[in-house]
Design a protein around this motif. Structure first.
Motif, PDB file in Angstrom:
ATOM      1  N   TYR A  84      12.378   3.766  -9.985  1.00  0.00           N
ATOM      2  CA  TYR A  84      11.094   4.435  -9.749  1.00  0.00           C
ATOM      3  C   TYR A  84      11.220   5.628  -8.798  1.00  0.00           C
ATOM      4  O   TYR A  84      10.235   6.272  -8.482  1.00  0.00           O
ATOM      5  CB  TYR A  84      10.076   3.428  -9.187  1.00  0.00           C
ATOM      6  CG  TYR A  84      10.014   2.188 -10.034  1.00  0.00           C
ATOM      7  CD1 TYR A  84       9.234   2.142 -11.198  1.00  0.00           C
ATOM      8  CD2 TYR A  84      10.769   1.069  -9.704  1.00  0.00           C
ATOM      9  CE1 TYR A  84       9.205   1.011 -11.993  1.00  0.00           C
ATOM     10  CE2 TYR A  84      10.736  -0.077 -10.497  1.00  0.00           C
ATOM     11  CZ  TYR A  84       9.960  -0.091 -11.637  1.00  0.00           C
ATOM     12  OH  TYR A  84       9.937  -1.214 -12.432  1.00  0.00           O
ATOM     13  N   PHE A  85      12.432   5.925  -8.346  1.00  0.00           N
ATOM     14  CA  PHE A  85      12.613   7.018  -7.402  1.00  0.00           C
ATOM     15  C   PHE A  85      12.201   8.364  -8.001  1.00  0.00           C
ATOM     16  O   PHE A  85      11.733   9.233  -7.285  1.00  0.00           O
ATOM     17  CB  PHE A  85      14.057   7.091  -6.901  1.00  0.00           C
ATOM     18  CG  PHE A  85      14.444   5.997  -5.939  1.00  0.00           C
ATOM     19  CD1 PHE A  85      13.495   5.197  -5.319  1.00  0.00           C
ATOM     20  CD2 PHE A  85      15.777   5.767  -5.646  1.00  0.00           C
ATOM     21  CE1 PHE A  85      13.861   4.202  -4.434  1.00  0.00           C
ATOM     22  CE2 PHE A  85      16.159   4.784  -4.756  1.00  0.00           C
ATOM     23  CZ  PHE A  85      15.197   3.995  -4.154  1.00  0.00           C
ATOM     24  N   GLY A  86      12.359   8.523  -9.305  1.00  0.00           N
ATOM     25  CA  GLY A  86      11.943   9.775  -9.948  1.00  0.00           C
ATOM     26  C   GLY A  86      10.460  10.026  -9.780  1.00  0.00           C
ATOM     27  O   GLY A  86      10.027  11.157  -9.588  1.00  0.00           O
ATOM     28  N   GLN A  87       9.663   8.961  -9.835  1.00  0.00           N
ATOM     29  CA  GLN A  87       8.220   9.100  -9.657  1.00  0.00           C
ATOM     30  C   GLN A  87       7.836   9.046  -8.180  1.00  0.00           C
ATOM     31  O   GLN A  87       7.013   9.829  -7.732  1.00  0.00           O
ATOM     32  CB  GLN A  87       7.492   7.991 -10.410  1.00  0.00           C
ATOM     33  CG  GLN A  87       5.974   8.086 -10.275  1.00  0.00           C
ATOM     34  CD  GLN A  87       5.254   6.948 -10.983  1.00  0.00           C
ATOM     35  OE1 GLN A  87       5.838   5.913 -11.286  1.00  0.00           O
ATOM     36  NE2 GLN A  87       3.978   7.147 -11.234  1.00  0.00           N
TER      37      GLN A  87
ATOM     38  N   VAL B  89       9.711   9.609  -0.503  1.00  0.00           N
ATOM     39  CA  VAL B  89       8.946   8.624   0.273  1.00  0.00           C
ATOM     40  C   VAL B  89       9.295   7.200  -0.185  1.00  0.00           C
ATOM     41  O   VAL B  89       9.525   6.319   0.636  1.00  0.00           O
ATOM     42  CB  VAL B  89       7.427   8.893   0.181  1.00  0.00           C
ATOM     43  CG1 VAL B  89       6.629   7.793   0.882  1.00  0.00           C
ATOM     44  CG2 VAL B  89       7.088  10.250   0.787  1.00  0.00           C
ATOM     45  N   LEU B  90       9.371   6.990  -1.488  1.00  0.00           N
ATOM     46  CA  LEU B  90       9.740   5.667  -1.985  1.00  0.00           C
ATOM     47  C   LEU B  90      11.180   5.329  -1.596  1.00  0.00           C
ATOM     48  O   LEU B  90      11.478   4.182  -1.250  1.00  0.00           O
ATOM     49  CB  LEU B  90       9.555   5.573  -3.504  1.00  0.00           C
ATOM     50  CG  LEU B  90       9.854   4.202  -4.121  1.00  0.00           C
ATOM     51  CD1 LEU B  90       8.998   3.101  -3.489  1.00  0.00           C
ATOM     52  CD2 LEU B  90       9.636   4.247  -5.638  1.00  0.00           C
TER      53      LEU B  90
ATOM     54  N   VAL C 119       0.839  -1.205   0.000  1.00  0.00           N
ATOM     55  CA  VAL C 119       0.000   0.000   0.000  1.00  0.00           C
ATOM     56  C   VAL C 119       0.875   1.257   0.000  1.00  0.00           C
ATOM     57  O   VAL C 119       0.626   2.205  -0.750  1.00  0.00           O
ATOM     58  CB  VAL C 119      -0.969  -0.015   1.204  1.00  0.00           C
ATOM     59  CG1 VAL C 119      -1.673   1.328   1.374  1.00  0.00           C
ATOM     60  CG2 VAL C 119      -1.989  -1.137   1.048  1.00  0.00           C
ATOM     61  N   ARG C 120       1.915   1.255   0.816  1.00  0.00           N
ATOM     62  CA  ARG C 120       2.795   2.422   0.893  1.00  0.00           C
ATOM     63  C   ARG C 120       3.498   2.678  -0.444  1.00  0.00           C
ATOM     64  O   ARG C 120       3.613   3.825  -0.883  1.00  0.00           O
ATOM     65  CB  ARG C 120       3.807   2.234   2.019  1.00  0.00           C
ATOM     66  CG  ARG C 120       3.149   2.306   3.399  1.00  0.00           C
ATOM     67  CD  ARG C 120       4.073   1.878   4.520  1.00  0.00           C
ATOM     68  NE  ARG C 120       5.295   2.677   4.552  1.00  0.00           N
ATOM     69  CZ  ARG C 120       6.415   2.278   5.171  1.00  0.00           C
ATOM     70  NH1 ARG C 120       6.459   1.100   5.794  1.00  0.00           N
ATOM     71  NH2 ARG C 120       7.480   3.048   5.170  1.00  0.00           N
ATOM     72  N   VAL C 121       3.969   1.611  -1.085  1.00  0.00           N
ATOM     73  CA  VAL C 121       4.630   1.773  -2.385  1.00  0.00           C
ATOM     74  C   VAL C 121       3.638   2.292  -3.414  1.00  0.00           C
ATOM     75  O   VAL C 121       3.945   3.188  -4.203  1.00  0.00           O
ATOM     76  CB  VAL C 121       5.279   0.441  -2.841  1.00  0.00           C
ATOM     77  CG1 VAL C 121       5.709   0.512  -4.306  1.00  0.00           C
ATOM     78  CG2 VAL C 121       6.477   0.090  -1.960  1.00  0.00           C
ATOM     79  N   LEU C 122       2.425   1.741  -3.424  1.00  0.00           N
ATOM     80  CA  LEU C 122       1.412   2.172  -4.391  1.00  0.00           C
ATOM     81  C   LEU C 122       1.076   3.662  -4.267  1.00  0.00           C
ATOM     82  O   LEU C 122       0.778   4.313  -5.266  1.00  0.00           O
ATOM     83  CB  LEU C 122       0.143   1.344  -4.247  1.00  0.00           C
ATOM     84  CG  LEU C 122       0.176   0.002  -4.951  1.00  0.00           C
ATOM     85  CD1 LEU C 122      -1.016  -0.845  -4.539  1.00  0.00           C
ATOM     86  CD2 LEU C 122       0.214   0.192  -6.464  1.00  0.00           C
TER      87      LEU C 122
ATOM     88  N   THR D 232       3.132   5.884  -3.750  1.00  0.00           N
ATOM     89  CA  THR D 232       4.218   6.660  -4.362  1.00  0.00           C
ATOM     90  C   THR D 232       4.361   6.406  -5.854  1.00  0.00           C
ATOM     91  O   THR D 232       4.687   7.318  -6.596  1.00  0.00           O
ATOM     92  CB  THR D 232       5.570   6.356  -3.692  1.00  0.00           C
ATOM     93  OG1 THR D 232       5.981   5.030  -4.020  1.00  0.00           O
ATOM     94  CG2 THR D 232       5.502   6.527  -2.189  1.00  0.00           C
ATOM     95  N   SER D 233       4.143   5.144  -6.279  1.00  0.00           N
ATOM     96  CA  SER D 233       4.358   4.790  -7.680  1.00  0.00           C
ATOM     97  C   SER D 233       3.637   3.488  -8.006  1.00  0.00           C
ATOM     98  O   SER D 233       4.008   2.430  -7.502  1.00  0.00           O
ATOM     99  CB  SER D 233       5.854   4.615  -7.955  1.00  0.00           C
ATOM    100  OG  SER D 233       6.057   4.026  -9.226  1.00  0.00           O
TER     101      SER D 233
END
Length: 161
Positions: A133-136, A140-141, A92-95, A97-98
């Motif tokens: 995926y850090f750019g998106q 937080v990610l 859920v936390r990852v979603l 963010t990206s």
């Protein structure tokens, strides 16, 4: 005649496989990977890894390996298993963010049997896995990935001891 052709093709397929003895079964250093040898057997390391995953708040989501299927075909290969781990909280936390980053879940551990009967544990660090995926996902990610790095290191340490 048909049976002969099938037998001939099966034989050619089997004998065309590269000999496993010539393959490189070691996992050399790779960017973003951690790899640990141990004196434990393959089965012992698998069992200890699963216990460590659970005790560190993650769950085994997937397991895959060619060893048993190869044995069913009469082919003996070293023990080889990929264990995917994650949990719903991280999902859920990852979603948030990206959405694209979730293609990487579950993140995997890799248990391999060595020629001497011992086993090795390898994995890509979650920060390496989620890096594209850090750019998106932003800071937080990155924080989630760093948290997972610590958990993966703890799981490795616990399973190896």
């Amino acid at each position: 005649m048909r049976c002969f052709v099938i037998l001939l093709l099966s034989s050619l397929t089997f004998f065309s496989l590269p000999p496993l003895a010539q393959a490189d079964h070691t996992l050399s250093a790779r960017e973003g990977w951690r790899s640990h040898g141990t004196v434990k057997s393959y089965e012992a390391l698998l069992d200890d890894l699963k216990k460590a995953v659970k005790s560190n708040g993650l769950i085994v989501v997937t397991q895959a390996g060619p060893t048993q299927a190869a044995a069913a075909r009469g082919i003996t290969i070293p023990g080889n298993r990929v264990i995917g781990v994650f949990n719903n909280d991280f999902a859920v936390r990852v979603l948030y963010t990206s959405t694209a980053a979730m293609i990487e879940a579950p993140i995997r551990f890799y248990v391999t049997e060595n020629k001497d009967g011992t086993a090795s544990l390898s994995y890509k660090q979650p920060s390496h896995v989620f890096g594209p995926y850090f750019g998106q996902g932003g800071e937080v990610l990155q924080e989630i990935a760093a948290e997972l790095d610590q958990i993966f290191d703890a799981i490795a340490s616990e399973s190896l001891n």
